[in-house]
Design a protein around this motif. Structure first.
Motif, PDB file in Angstrom:
ATOM      1  N   ASP A 169     -26.606  -5.555 -48.205  1.00  0.00           N
ATOM      2  CA  ASP A 169     -27.930  -5.926 -48.197  1.00  0.00           C
ATOM      3  C   ASP A 169     -27.511  -7.229 -48.610  1.00  0.00           C
ATOM      4  N   ARG A 170     -26.998  -8.196 -49.660  1.00  0.00           N
ATOM      5  CA  ARG A 170     -26.961  -9.198 -49.771  1.00  0.00           C
ATOM      6  C   ARG A 170     -26.029  -9.751 -50.424  1.00  0.00           C
ATOM      7  N   VAL A 171     -24.948 -10.715 -49.287  1.00  0.00           N
ATOM      8  CA  VAL A 171     -23.575 -11.118 -50.251  1.00  0.00           C
ATOM      9  C   VAL A 171     -24.107 -12.694 -50.845  1.00  0.00           C
ATOM     10  N   ILE A 172     -23.070 -12.838 -51.887  1.00  0.00           N
ATOM     11  CA  ILE A 172     -23.179 -14.565 -52.586  1.00  0.00           C
ATOM     12  C   ILE A 172     -21.836 -15.171 -52.063  1.00  0.00           C
ATOM     13  N   GLY A 173     -21.525 -15.811 -51.311  1.00  0.00           N
ATOM     14  CA  GLY A 173     -20.229 -16.608 -51.636  1.00  0.00           C
ATOM     15  C   GLY A 173     -20.171 -17.831 -52.416  1.00  0.00           C
ATOM     16  N   VAL A 174     -19.435 -17.286 -53.557  1.00  0.00           N
ATOM     17  CA  VAL A 174     -19.208 -19.192 -54.532  1.00  0.00           C
ATOM     18  C   VAL A 174     -17.533 -19.689 -54.078  1.00  0.00           C
ATOM     19  N   ASP A 175     -17.876 -21.921 -54.071  1.00  0.00           N
ATOM     20  CA  ASP A 175     -16.746 -21.862 -54.243  1.00  0.00           C
ATOM     21  C   ASP A 175     -16.690 -23.530 -55.151  1.00  0.00           C
ATOM     22  N   VAL A 176     -15.277 -24.069 -55.421  1.00  0.00           N
ATOM     23  CA  VAL A 176     -16.059 -25.078 -55.768  1.00  0.00           C
ATOM     24  C   VAL A 176     -15.615 -26.352 -55.202  1.00  0.00           C
ATOM     25  N   ALA A 177     -15.722 -26.198 -53.924  1.00  0.00           N
ATOM     26  CA  ALA A 177     -15.155 -27.441 -52.973  1.00  0.00           C
ATOM     27  C   ALA A 177     -16.720 -27.962 -52.302  1.00  0.00           C
ATOM     28  N   LEU A 183     -22.519 -23.679 -53.766  1.00  0.00           N
ATOM     29  CA  LEU A 183     -21.605 -24.768 -54.222  1.00  0.00           C
ATOM     30  C   LEU A 183     -21.062 -24.634 -55.781  1.00  0.00           C
ATOM     31  N   ASN A 184     -20.654 -24.142 -56.594  1.00  0.00           N
ATOM     32  CA  ASN A 184     -20.941 -23.919 -57.678  1.00  0.00           C
ATOM     33  C   ASN A 184     -19.147 -25.263 -59.068  1.00  0.00           C
ATOM     34  N   GLU A 185     -19.880 -26.261 -58.618  1.00  0.00           N
ATOM     35  CA  GLU A 185     -18.951 -26.878 -59.868  1.00  0.00           C
ATOM     36  C   GLU A 185     -18.435 -26.995 -61.226  1.00  0.00           C
ATOM     37  N   ASN A 186     -18.677 -25.885 -61.188  1.00  0.00           N
ATOM     38  CA  ASN A 186     -19.258 -25.828 -62.683  1.00  0.00           C
ATOM     39  C   ASN A 186     -17.748 -24.020 -63.309  1.00  0.00           C
ATOM     40  N   ASP A 187     -17.055 -24.416 -64.447  1.00  0.00           N
ATOM     41  CA  ASP A 187     -15.762 -23.576 -64.870  1.00  0.00           C
ATOM     42  C   ASP A 187     -16.569 -21.716 -65.710  1.00  0.00           C
ATOM     43  N   ASN A 188     -18.052 -22.060 -64.951  1.00  0.00           N
ATOM     44  CA  ASN A 188     -18.626 -20.229 -65.321  1.00  0.00           C
ATOM     45  C   ASN A 188     -19.553 -20.406 -64.432  1.00  0.00           C
ATOM     46  N   MET A 240     -17.263 -32.275 -67.158  1.00  0.00           N
ATOM     47  CA  MET A 240     -16.459 -31.595 -66.647  1.00  0.00           C
ATOM     48  C   MET A 240     -15.124 -32.300 -66.696  1.00  0.00           C
ATOM     49  N   ASP A 241     -14.041 -31.432 -67.560  1.00  0.00           N
ATOM     50  CA  ASP A 241     -13.178 -31.707 -68.148  1.00  0.00           C
ATOM     51  C   ASP A 241     -12.198 -32.180 -66.846  1.00  0.00           C
ATOM     52  N   GLN A 242     -10.974 -33.213 -67.108  1.00  0.00           N
ATOM     53  CA  GLN A 242     -10.249 -33.447 -65.859  1.00  0.00           C
ATOM     54  C   GLN A 242      -9.270 -33.067 -65.245  1.00  0.00           C
ATOM     55  N   ARG A 243      -8.597 -31.387 -65.626  1.00  0.00           N
ATOM     56  CA  ARG A 243      -7.395 -30.605 -64.659  1.00  0.00           C
ATOM     57  C   ARG A 243      -8.603 -29.983 -64.243  1.00  0.00           C
ATOM     58  N   PHE A 244      -9.880 -29.351 -64.182  1.00  0.00           N
ATOM     59  CA  PHE A 244     -10.925 -28.762 -63.740  1.00  0.00           C
ATOM     60  C   PHE A 244     -11.620 -30.397 -62.536  1.00  0.00           C
ATOM     61  N   GLU A 245     -11.496 -30.794 -62.208  1.00  0.00           N
ATOM     62  CA  GLU A 245     -12.091 -31.889 -61.638  1.00  0.00           C
ATOM     63  C   GLU A 245     -10.713 -31.744 -60.840  1.00  0.00           C
ATOM     64  N   GLN A 246      -9.392 -32.057 -60.897  1.00  0.00           N
ATOM     65  CA  GLN A 246      -8.752 -32.204 -60.432  1.00  0.00           C
ATOM     66  C   GLN A 246      -9.009 -30.978 -59.271  1.00  0.00           C
ATOM     67  N   LEU A 247      -8.904 -29.541 -59.980  1.00  0.00           N
ATOM     68  CA  LEU A 247      -8.762 -28.530 -58.982  1.00  0.00           C
ATOM     69  C   LEU A 247     -10.056 -28.246 -57.600  1.00  0.00           C
ATOM     70  N   ARG A 248     -11.170 -29.070 -58.177  1.00  0.00           N
ATOM     71  CA  ARG A 248     -12.062 -29.629 -57.152  1.00  0.00           C
ATOM     72  C   ARG A 248     -11.340 -30.187 -56.179  1.00  0.00           C
ATOM     73  N   GLN A 249     -11.023 -31.451 -56.705  1.00  0.00           N
ATOM     74  CA  GLN A 249     -10.879 -32.463 -55.793  1.00  0.00           C
ATOM     75  C   GLN A 249      -9.680 -31.563 -54.396  1.00  0.00           C
ATOM     76  N   THR A 250      -8.845 -31.242 -55.526  1.00  0.00           N
ATOM     77  CA  THR A 250      -7.455 -30.535 -54.179  1.00  0.00           C
ATOM     78  C   THR A 250      -8.215 -29.738 -53.668  1.00  0.00           C
ATOM     79  N   TRP A 251      -9.586 -28.609 -53.839  1.00  0.00           N
ATOM     80  CA  TRP A 251     -10.016 -27.919 -52.925  1.00  0.00           C
ATOM     81  C   TRP A 251     -10.583 -28.502 -51.815  1.00  0.00           C
ATOM     82  N   ASP A 252     -11.630 -28.934 -52.339  1.00  0.00           N
ATOM     83  CA  ASP A 252     -12.080 -30.403 -51.897  1.00  0.00           C
ATOM     84  C   ASP A 252     -11.299 -30.974 -50.363  1.00  0.00           C
TER      85      ASP A 252
END
Length: 248
Positions: free
Chosen positions: A86-94, A115-120, A1-13
């Motif tokens: 029938d099925r709903v998935i919620g995905v978030d980085v935080a 929880l999806n802490e990846n850029d994919n 996980m690169d620094q900019r993506f980690e900052q994104l995750r930290q901000t929303w967490d």
């Protein structure tokens, strides 16, 4: 996980811990935990009712087996989608958002929150989702990542499925919009760090030409697009409807 993506995750967490409802839906007067949960979820129902009305009119063949709420937060849109799929998935980085979503929506048996802490979106198999909806999310993700997520939307979309998402197309005509258009990006970023601190919510544009190119390269096609009205004139916004490319 690169620094900019980690900052994104930290901000929303961070915001998921201190003021999640306002961070998701930043209405005037609601900062400081002033949203009540019933009004907050009612706004989500209003959005989904409007979305499904448009889909029924323009894209009636979209199946209703599985829906994805990308950037789900605490489940504002996931919850009303569950009444129609029938099925709903919620995905978030935080992680903080996902914990709260699971608690607030524990009564819904056809919802799952990942929880999806990846850029994919490797947590979801190809061709598995009939409706992918993302509202007020991609505008907070840097293009290096939002382009990747858009490619992933096309990958996981079912053959008759539909992706609907909203983005900022370009800065508007206000003073802030003009500054965003002409000031160097690094200078603006430094200013925001000083004013808002390390956990600032970022704003990014995703121009129309680039969206068309990314969708096409991923094997999708833009079916429709439209200008949408935002709460102010700082940004010009668009909504896109994307499907799979038709086999020849």
């Amino acid at each position: 996980m690169d620094q900019r993506f980690e900052q994104l995750r930290q901000t929303w967490d961070h915001y998921g811990e201190i003021d999640p409802l306002w961070a998701i839906l930043s209405s005037p007067g609601k900062r400081g935990k002033r949203w009540d949960i019933e009004s907050f979820f009612a706004e989500g129902r209003r959005v989904i009712d409007g979305l499904l009305g448009v889909i029924a009119e323009r894209f009636p063949a979209v199946p209703r087996f599985c829906a994805l709420d990308f950037g789900c937060g605490v489940g504002r849109l996931t919850r009303p989608l569950a009444a129609h799929f029938d099925r709903v998935i919620g995905v978030d980085v935080a992680a903080s958002m996902i914990r709260r979503a699971r608690r607030l929506n524990s009564d819904l048996k056809n919802c799952e929150f990942l929880l999806n802490e990846n850029d994919n979106l490797s947590v979801i198999e190809s061709g598995a989702v009939d409706l992918i909806f993302s509202d007020l999310v991609l505008q907070h993700i840097a293009p290096a990542y939002s382009e990747g997520y858009l490619r992933e939307f096309v990958r996981i979309l079912s053959p008759r499925g539909l992706v609907v998402f909203q983005v900022i197309d370009r800065p508007g005509d206000s003073l802030i919009g003009r500054l965003s258009r002409f000031a160097p990006g690094m200078l603006l970023d430094a200013y925001r760090r000083v004013r808002y601190g390390p956990n600032r919510i970022q704003i990014h544009s995703f121009p129309m030409a680039r969206i068309h190119a990314v969708v096409r390269e991923a094997g999708g096609q833009v079916l429709q697009q439209e200008d949408i009205q935002g709460p102010d004139d700082r940004w010009k916004r668009k909504k896109y409807f994307v499907g799979k490319q038709k086999e020849r």
